[in-house]
Design a protein around this motif. Sequence first.
Motif, PDB file in Angstrom:
ATOM      1  N   ASP A 164      53.098  32.991  46.494  1.00 26.45           N
ATOM      2  CA  ASP A 164      53.231  34.140  47.394  1.00 26.45           C
ATOM      3  C   ASP A 164      52.725  35.737  46.718  1.00 26.45           C
ATOM      4  O   ASP A 164      53.760  36.544  47.192  1.00 26.45           O
ATOM      5  N   LEU A 165      51.891  35.664  46.113  1.00 22.65           N
ATOM      6  CA  LEU A 165      51.443  36.955  45.703  1.00 22.65           C
ATOM      7  C   LEU A 165      50.728  37.471  46.854  1.00 22.65           C
ATOM      8  O   LEU A 165      50.282  36.937  47.659  1.00 22.65           O
ATOM      9  N   PRO A 166      50.792  38.904  46.864  1.00 20.74           N
ATOM     10  CA  PRO A 166      50.228  39.581  47.999  1.00 20.74           C
ATOM     11  C   PRO A 166      48.761  39.243  48.548  1.00 20.74           C
ATOM     12  O   PRO A 166      48.523  39.065  49.486  1.00 20.74           O
ATOM     13  N   TRP A 167      47.990  38.949  47.499  1.00 18.42           N
ATOM     14  CA  TRP A 167      46.500  38.493  47.757  1.00 18.42           C
ATOM     15  C   TRP A 167      46.392  37.208  48.241  1.00 18.42           C
ATOM     16  O   TRP A 167      45.243  36.815  48.778  1.00 18.42           O
ATOM     17  N   GLN A 168      47.314  36.332  48.078  1.00 14.64           N
ATOM     18  CA  GLN A 168      47.261  34.736  48.632  1.00 14.64           C
ATOM     19  C   GLN A 168      47.399  34.908  50.242  1.00 14.64           C
ATOM     20  O   GLN A 168      47.302  33.694  50.547  1.00 14.64           O
ATOM     21  N   TRP A 202      38.357  39.409  45.573  1.00 16.85           N
ATOM     22  CA  TRP A 202      37.731  40.298  44.737  1.00 16.85           C
ATOM     23  C   TRP A 202      38.553  41.539  44.123  1.00 16.85           C
ATOM     24  O   TRP A 202      38.585  41.794  43.043  1.00 16.85           O
ATOM     25  N   ILE A 203      39.084  42.284  45.136  1.00 19.37           N
ATOM     26  CA  ILE A 203      40.003  43.460  44.623  1.00 19.37           C
ATOM     27  C   ILE A 203      41.153  42.993  43.723  1.00 19.37           C
ATOM     28  O   ILE A 203      41.284  43.756  42.772  1.00 19.37           O
ATOM     29  N   SER A 204      41.609  41.944  43.914  1.00 18.91           N
ATOM     30  CA  SER A 204      42.616  41.421  42.998  1.00 18.91           C
ATOM     31  C   SER A 204      42.415  40.986  41.634  1.00 18.91           C
ATOM     32  O   SER A 204      42.781  41.337  40.776  1.00 18.91           O
ATOM     33  N   GLU A 205      41.294  40.350  41.896  1.00 20.91           N
ATOM     34  CA  GLU A 205      40.698  40.030  40.658  1.00 20.91           C
ATOM     35  C   GLU A 205      40.037  41.158  39.635  1.00 20.91           C
ATOM     36  O   GLU A 205      40.324  41.063  38.478  1.00 20.91           O
ATOM     37  N   ILE A 206      39.676  42.193  40.185  1.00 23.87           N
ATOM     38  CA  ILE A 206      39.098  43.175  39.554  1.00 23.87           C
ATOM     39  C   ILE A 206      40.386  44.015  38.909  1.00 23.87           C
ATOM     40  O   ILE A 206      40.380  44.451  37.792  1.00 23.87           O
TER      41      ILE A 206
END
Length: 347
Positions: free
Chosen positions: A22-26, A35-39
């Motif tokens: 339930d993370l926002p980028w999921q 990409w945004i989350s990984e950076i």
Amino acid sequence: MFSEQEFSARLLQWFDQHGRHDLPWQADKSPYFTWISEIMLQQTQVSSVIPYFQRFVERFPNIQVLAAADLDEVLHLWTGLGYYARARNLHKTAQMIHHDYQGQFPQTLDAMQALPGIGRSTAGAILSIACGQRAPILDGNVKRVLARFYAIQSWTGERQTEQALWTKAERLTPHTRVGDYTQAIMDLGATLCKRSRPACLLCPLQAGCAAFKQGLAQHLPVPRPKKERPTRHLHLWLWQNSAGEILLQQRPPSGIWGGLWSLPEEEMAPPTRLKAQALAPIAHSFSHYHLEMTPWLIPHPADPDTRIMEERPSLWYNVHSQAPDIGLPAPVKKLLIHLQSVNGVMA
């Protein structure tokens, strides 16, 4: 030790029950959100990233909006996350994808790695999570999991050790559910196989973990060889004009706090004729050195000389009004907020 197939099967079974879903980028596993989350997650904890990610994608919901944005605003929304080269590369990459790839992320590992700020592990995460391609990753969490599982007793940053870990990561990555596997191994490192106090008794890989069997889990991975970090001292000159505003200058695009707005720096304290007031010292640490700064408030009618005004782009910053959308180094932002709260300092 068990087979690569059992490794991934145990990990995926654990992930289905205990992984983070339930993370926002999921909510949107698009290449852009991934990409945004990984950076942002590079060298930054999930709990710290979540509010930044939410604000960032609210303002820049897609690659086109980010590509068209002003770098100052991108850096402003990054303020506090640190490692600002990540934000500059993010902006540059958005523009390249928009112009060179018609707004679509490239779908090969080589093309992905050619973009600014995207290394092999980040490219692998984007391709596996967002595109369903089989691509291994080797971020800090995964290095820790593999170093313990195989009881690797050399620093994971050494070239030979890192290459060996990449080989293992490649072999362990399954051919199905690659996105879930990528998220699972990162989650395991973040929640159970933590840097300190690993929860080995709850780990789905415990039965095959060499470090657990040898009683080495608390001691691995081998820490990076310690290097004495030098301390640099400098003085921050807070020029104040007759309206009570503070002079800020934009830093060069690369290097420490590249592209951010900061205070003029000098090796020496202001001369006594300026009647400067010394404020509480500020300490800040970087990966390679410590920085100790002494701020000096230089009140009106003392105006900065022509040399300082011509060095770099400058602006006058009113700490009492709505802050402009510019990127500020965290210590400088904290200092300006402090000035705002101290009665009489800015009078």
